[in-house]
Design a protein around this motif. Structure first.
Motif, short mmCIF file in Angstrom:
data_model
loop_
_atom_site.label_atom_id
_atom_site.label_comp_id
_atom_site.label_asym_id
_atom_site.label_seq_id
_atom_site.Cartn_x
_atom_site.Cartn_y
_atom_site.Cartn_z
N VAL C 43 12.33 2.67 -12.10
CA VAL C 43 12.21 3.43 -13.33
C VAL C 43 10.89 3.14 -14.04
O VAL C 43 10.53 3.78 -15.01
CB VAL C 43 13.44 3.14 -14.22
N GLY C 44 10.15 2.16 -13.50
CA GLY C 44 8.83 1.90 -14.06
C GLY C 44 8.75 0.72 -15.00
O GLY C 44 7.85 0.64 -15.83
N LYS C 45 9.68 -0.23 -14.85
CA LYS C 45 9.70 -1.38 -15.76
C LYS C 45 8.46 -2.27 -15.54
O LYS C 45 7.77 -2.63 -16.49
CB LYS C 45 10.97 -2.22 -15.54
N SER C 46 8.21 -2.59 -14.25
CA SER C 46 7.05 -3.45 -13.96
C SER C 46 5.76 -2.72 -14.31
O SER C 46 4.82 -3.31 -14.84
CB SER C 46 7.03 -3.82 -12.48
N THR C 47 5.74 -1.43 -14.02
CA THR C 47 4.57 -0.62 -14.35
C THR C 47 4.30 -0.68 -15.85
O THR C 47 3.15 -0.82 -16.28
CB THR C 47 4.80 0.83 -13.93
N PHE C 48 5.37 -0.59 -16.63
CA PHE C 48 5.21 -0.63 -18.07
C PHE C 48 4.53 -1.93 -18.50
O PHE C 48 3.60 -1.92 -19.32
CB PHE C 48 6.57 -0.48 -18.76
N LEU C 49 4.97 -3.05 -17.91
CA LEU C 49 4.34 -4.34 -18.25
C LEU C 49 2.85 -4.29 -17.95
O LEU C 49 2.02 -4.78 -18.72
CB LEU C 49 4.98 -5.48 -17.47
N MET C 50 2.51 -3.68 -16.80
CA MET C 50 1.10 -3.69 -16.39
C MET C 50 0.22 -2.80 -17.25
O MET C 50 -1.00 -2.92 -17.20
CB MET C 50 0.99 -3.30 -14.92
N THR C 51 0.82 -1.90 -18.02
CA THR C 51 -0.01 -1.12 -18.92
C THR C 51 -0.47 -1.95 -20.11
O THR C 51 -1.45 -1.63 -20.77
CB THR C 51 0.73 0.12 -19.48
N LEU C 52 0.24 -3.06 -20.37
CA LEU C 52 -0.08 -3.86 -21.55
C LEU C 52 -1.23 -4.84 -21.32
O LEU C 52 -1.82 -5.35 -22.26
CB LEU C 52 1.17 -4.62 -22.03
N ASN C 53 -1.51 -5.17 -20.04
CA ASN C 53 -2.71 -5.97 -19.78
C ASN C 53 -3.68 -5.21 -18.88
O ASN C 53 -4.61 -5.79 -18.33
CB ASN C 53 -2.36 -7.34 -19.19
N ARG C 54 -3.45 -3.93 -18.74
CA ARG C 54 -4.31 -3.03 -17.97
C ARG C 54 -4.45 -3.45 -16.51
O ARG C 54 -5.43 -3.09 -15.85
CB ARG C 54 -5.70 -2.92 -18.62
N LEU C 55 -3.48 -4.17 -16.01
CA LEU C 55 -3.57 -4.63 -14.63
C LEU C 55 -3.40 -3.47 -13.63
O LEU C 55 -3.88 -3.52 -12.51
CB LEU C 55 -2.53 -5.71 -14.35
N TRP C 56 -2.72 -2.42 -14.08
CA TRP C 56 -2.52 -1.27 -13.18
C TRP C 56 -3.82 -0.66 -12.73
O TRP C 56 -3.89 0.00 -11.69
CB TRP C 56 -1.68 -0.19 -13.89
N GLU C 57 -4.90 -0.90 -13.50
CA GLU C 57 -6.19 -0.31 -13.14
C GLU C 57 -6.68 -0.79 -11.78
O GLU C 57 -7.56 -0.20 -11.18
CB GLU C 57 -7.23 -0.63 -14.23
N GLU C 58 -6.11 -1.92 -11.32
CA GLU C 58 -6.53 -2.47 -10.02
C GLU C 58 -5.73 -1.85 -8.88
O GLU C 58 -5.97 -2.16 -7.72
CB GLU C 58 -6.33 -3.99 -10.00
N ILE C 59 -4.76 -1.02 -9.19
CA ILE C 59 -3.90 -0.48 -8.14
C ILE C 59 -4.31 0.96 -7.84
O ILE C 59 -4.41 1.79 -8.75
CB ILE C 59 -2.43 -0.54 -8.58
N PRO C 60 -4.60 1.25 -6.58
CA PRO C 60 -5.08 2.59 -6.25
C PRO C 60 -4.04 3.66 -6.54
O PRO C 60 -2.85 3.44 -6.38
CB PRO C 60 -5.38 2.50 -4.75
#
Lengths: 287, 293, 243
Positions: C43-60
């Motif tokens: 449902v995007g729980k981990s993804t949500f966390l990664m938006t808070l430290n912008r870590l998702w930017e490292e994921i293609p």
């Protein structure tokens, strides 16, 4: 703690990449630059490829070498392909516990054997046998070179084939087994249809190795400049031509012909890369 | 497919496997059977005392020592030149290049990896002639030119092994330092490269093996049959694989041919050792380095 | 809830390769509280966390739209603003992953890595901070005699506490925790739970969890993400008061 600014670091890594690419392009540039006088004289690059070699009448075409290269490379593929397919079936499909592993080990070690050693053993072991068996010429011929070259390129194919067989999802095979398929049926009806692109890619890469190799043809094929009439005739490859003529006078047109060989080899390599990449990437896309 | 076809397929695979293994054993066996007699200190050092030769106090005649030293210098120089460029390019490709740029760069490196070695040798030779005509009459095909050309030859090996081992790191590892406030460069230097060291190392070892065995490049760029130890990087030199090639066509006596067999065994041992070493360091990388598409 | 707001997200949308994961998420999180984020997997729980430290930017393949603001030094900052320093953000917003990810180096070096990355060189300061972080993560007593041992030799629970200590050494104001106990046994899990409760005093904690009983034990606020008809629905729950 080194603190290189991000932008500078990227440039620092980019520069060697640009240098490497420049080298790749530069190699072709050099061939073109130095082969130019001959190309202009021959009229057209394509003309040169089709012309025969007759320095006496001013013809420096590399057609015989192209025929030599292609015939030696394709004959070696004819020998190596069934052998490699058999070996990969033994490793991946039959999967004999002891011998399968042993064979894989031998094949991997083979990729480390120096080419010049294949050539050396070929001269003293294979060539005399060929001469005795066929009672013709010196034994230095297309057949000798192709046989030795087949040994050289087999590991390339076997490793590529087994890898593509191993990449076929296990569940496909299990589905076939559940329907009562034998190992051989599973291979023919499931594994091979799924892995054919990989097999073809392996074939192309092995062909590239065969075309690009110098030493084996140089040492075993006899190097006569002629259009070979049979596999027992002597022939000269594009690569051997470069190795043999390079000692000639630098300013001569004969010498310039080796740049035409170089260019042809470079273009062949590019074509093979394009073919292999096309096949392989479509393969990846399907999965 | 009937039972007979099944049996034929399996029989065929066994025949292929046994054929290939016997051919390899035949080749290696032939070398050892014929050449083992030649393996002794005299083969390497000739009439010179080994210590004198090793300390470069006396020249070695009729021995493989100069050829072995030539190969050694060739390997050190070529890999020394190619390693920094290859490492940086591999890092760029794995960590920075994206989309179209990445595709194009990959394509060029595939071509560089496929260009026949003799073409690279020819380019090296042409560069030497060009420099001779335009810059300095002192420049001839020599150790330096050979090393430069060989470094082009092994560049793809180093690039690919670096790239593949970086790319195969799990996402978890990739994100660790970044999540802790590390910059991209810090992540590469402190985490990613140290973590893929074994893969990078095994690529370097493969490159060393390739430099040691290549004949086509060096025969166009400065190797000669007799030169003794090279006096400088601008001098001609001897090398093991070229010696083997030379003997196969120019030997004048059975004794000389025997040294050819001896040289082959030594070269085979060197290459097998390097290969096994790379294999132990990182199995998987070898395969991917050769056939990265 | 009468604690001040620490983080607010506005109309957050997220997708991987054009496949929507989060749609229109607008939420608030409060200072010094532990918010549990629950919901079915994917449902995007981990993804949500990664938006808070912008870590998702490292994921293609990842894309994000929307606005996220975090209060630092008394005022809200848009963490996606061009001028905002990424390393600085990640130092202030620590993260602990689902599977412990110690690097193959000594315990000491693992904990000290963030300091090294931040450019701190003072040996005695580093030693002091490492000890403090280990103490806060309830790990000091277990490892104080073997700080030079490889971190990979520790048990799973110890490795996870090591990762928490590593995230704590920079004294982050926000701590993102992604299913920290899912790879651990019951006993190790309860130590981590207790640890998280104690950390609330110093920072705002957002924890993804799968286990309702765990959520009941530790959470002050519960946010449930659900994914019906590609719409991220959010339910707020106050923590059920113990009877």
């Amino acid at each position: 703690m080194i603190n290189i600014p991000e932008k500078a670091a990227e440039k620092l890594f980019l520069l060697p990449t640009v240098i490497s690419i420049a080298i790749t392009i530069g190699i072709f540039g050099f061939m073109l630059l130095l082969g130019l006088p001959l190309i202009i004289r021959g009229g057209h690059f394509l003309n040169l490829l089709a012309q025969s070699w007759a320095p006496g009448s001013g013809l420096y075409g590399i057609y015989p070498m192209i025929v030599g290269s292609l015939s030696i490379a394709s004959l070696s593929l004819v020998f190596a392909f069934p052998l490699s397919l058999g070996c990969s079936v033994l490793i991946s499909v039959v999967g004999h516990e002891v011998f399968g592993r042993f064979l894989r080990g031998v094949v991997q070690l083979m990729t480390g054997i120096p080419t010049v050693i294949y050539g050396f053993v070929g001269v003293f072991l294979l060539v005399p046998r060929i001469r005795e068996i066929f009672q013709r010429g010196s034994g230095m011929c297309i057949l000798s070179a192709s046989l030795m070259l087949a040994v050289l390129i087999s590991p390339t194919m076997i490793l590529f084939f087994t890898d593509s067989f191993d990449h076929v999802p296990k569940s496909y095979g299990q589905a076939a087994e559940a329907l009562g398929a034998s190992k051989g049926q599973k291979f023919l009806y499931v594994t091979l249809p799924c892995a054919w692109r990989g097999v073809l890619t392996g074939l192309i890469l092995a062909g590239g190795r065969a075309l690009g190799d110098t030493l084996i043809a140089l040492m075993l094929a006899g190097n006569a400049i002629q259009i070979p009439g049979s596999v027992l005739d002597s022939a000269r490859t594009l690569t051997s031509h470069i190795a043999l003529v390079f000692a000639a006078d630098y300013e001569s047109l004969e010498f310039k012909s080796i740049f035409a060989c170089g260019m042809s080899l470079y273009l062949l390599a590019t074509l093979l890369v394009l073919g292999a990449r096309g096949l392989w990437h479509r393969n990846e896309g399907e999965k | 497919m009937n039972r007979l076809g099944e049996k034929l397929l399996i029989a065929f695979s066994w025949i292929s496997g046994i054929t290939l293994v016997s051919v390899v054993f035949f080749i290696v066996g032939h070398l050892i059977f014929k050449g083992i007699r030649a393996i002794n200190l005299k083969l390497i050092f000739g009439e010179t005392r080994p210590l004198d030769a090793l300390l470069l106090r006396k020249q070695v005649f009729h021995g493989l020592f100069p050829a072995m030293m030539g190969t050694f210098l060739l390997v050190v120089l070529s890999v020394g030149l190619a390693a920094p460029v290859g490492l940086a390019s591999g890092i760029y490709l794995a960590e920075y290049a994206q989309g179209k740029v990445r595709k194009i760069v990959n394509f060029f490196f595939d071509i560089l990896a496929t260009i026949p070695s003799i073409v690279i040798g020819l380019t090296g030779f042409s560069v030497a002639v060009f420099l001779h005509q335009h810059y300095s009459k002192q420049i001839y095909p020599c150790l330096l030119i050979s090393s430069l050309s060989l470094s082009f030859l092994v560049l793809p090996y180093i690039i690919r092994s670096t790239q593949v081992s970086l790319e195969s790191l799990p996402l978890n590892t990739r994100l660790t330092a970044l999540a802790l406030g590390g910059t991209r460069v810090q992540n590469i230097l402190y985490v990613l490269v140290p973590q893929s060291l074994s893969g990078i190392l095994s690529g370097l070892i493969l490159a060393i093996g390739r430099c040691a065995e290549d004949t086509a490049v060096i025969m166009l760029t400065g190797v000669v049959a007799t030169a003794g130890l090279p006096r400088s990087v601008l001098a001609p030199y001897e090398a093991l694989p070229f010696y083997i090639y030379y003997i196969s066509s120019e030997y004048s006596s059975p004794e000389e041919l025997l040294t050819g067999y001896g040289a082959s065994i030594i070269l085979l041992i060197i290459c097998m050792t390097l290969f096994l070493f790379a294999f132990i360091v990182k199995r998987r990388i070898i395969w991917q380095t050769f056939y990265h598409l | 809830m009468n604690k001040p707001v620490k983080i607010r997200t506005t109309n957050l949308c997220f997708s991987y390769y054009n496949h929507p994961v989060l749609q229109d998420v607008t939420l608030q999180f409060f200072e010094n509280s532990l918010t549990a984020i629950v919901g079915p997997s994917g449902v995007g729980k981990s993804t949500f966390l990664m938006t808070l430290n912008r870590l998702w930017e490292e994921i293609p393949g990842a894309r994000m739209k929307g606005r996220i603001e975090i209060k630092f030094n008394g005022s809200f900052h848009d963490i996606y603003a061009r001028s905002y320093s990424l390393p600085q953000l990640r130092r202030a917003v620590g993260m602990v992953f689902q599977v412990p990810n110690p690097l193959p180096m000594s315990i000491f070096k693992n904990i000290a890595l963030p300091l090294k990355l931040a450019g701190i060189r003072d040996r005695s300061l580093i030693s002091y901070k490492v000890e403090q972080a280990l103490k806060r993560a309830y790990l000091w007593e277990e490892v104080k005699d073997r700080l030079t041992d490889s971190a990979l030799k520790l048990s799973g629970g110890q490795q996870q506490r090591l990762c928490i200590a590593r995230a704590l050494i920079l004294e982050p104001e926000v701590l993102l925790v992604d299913e920290p106990t899912s790879s651990l046994d019951g006993k190790a899990a309860s130590v981590i739970e207790e640890l998280l409760l104690s950390l609330r005093e110093h920072c705002t904690i957002l924890a993804v969890s799968h286990y309702w009983d765990q959520v009941k034990r530790i959470a002050d606020v519960v946010v449930e993400l659900s994914n019906s008809h590609h719409q991220s629905n959010i339910y707020h729950h106050q923590k059920p008061q113990p009877v």
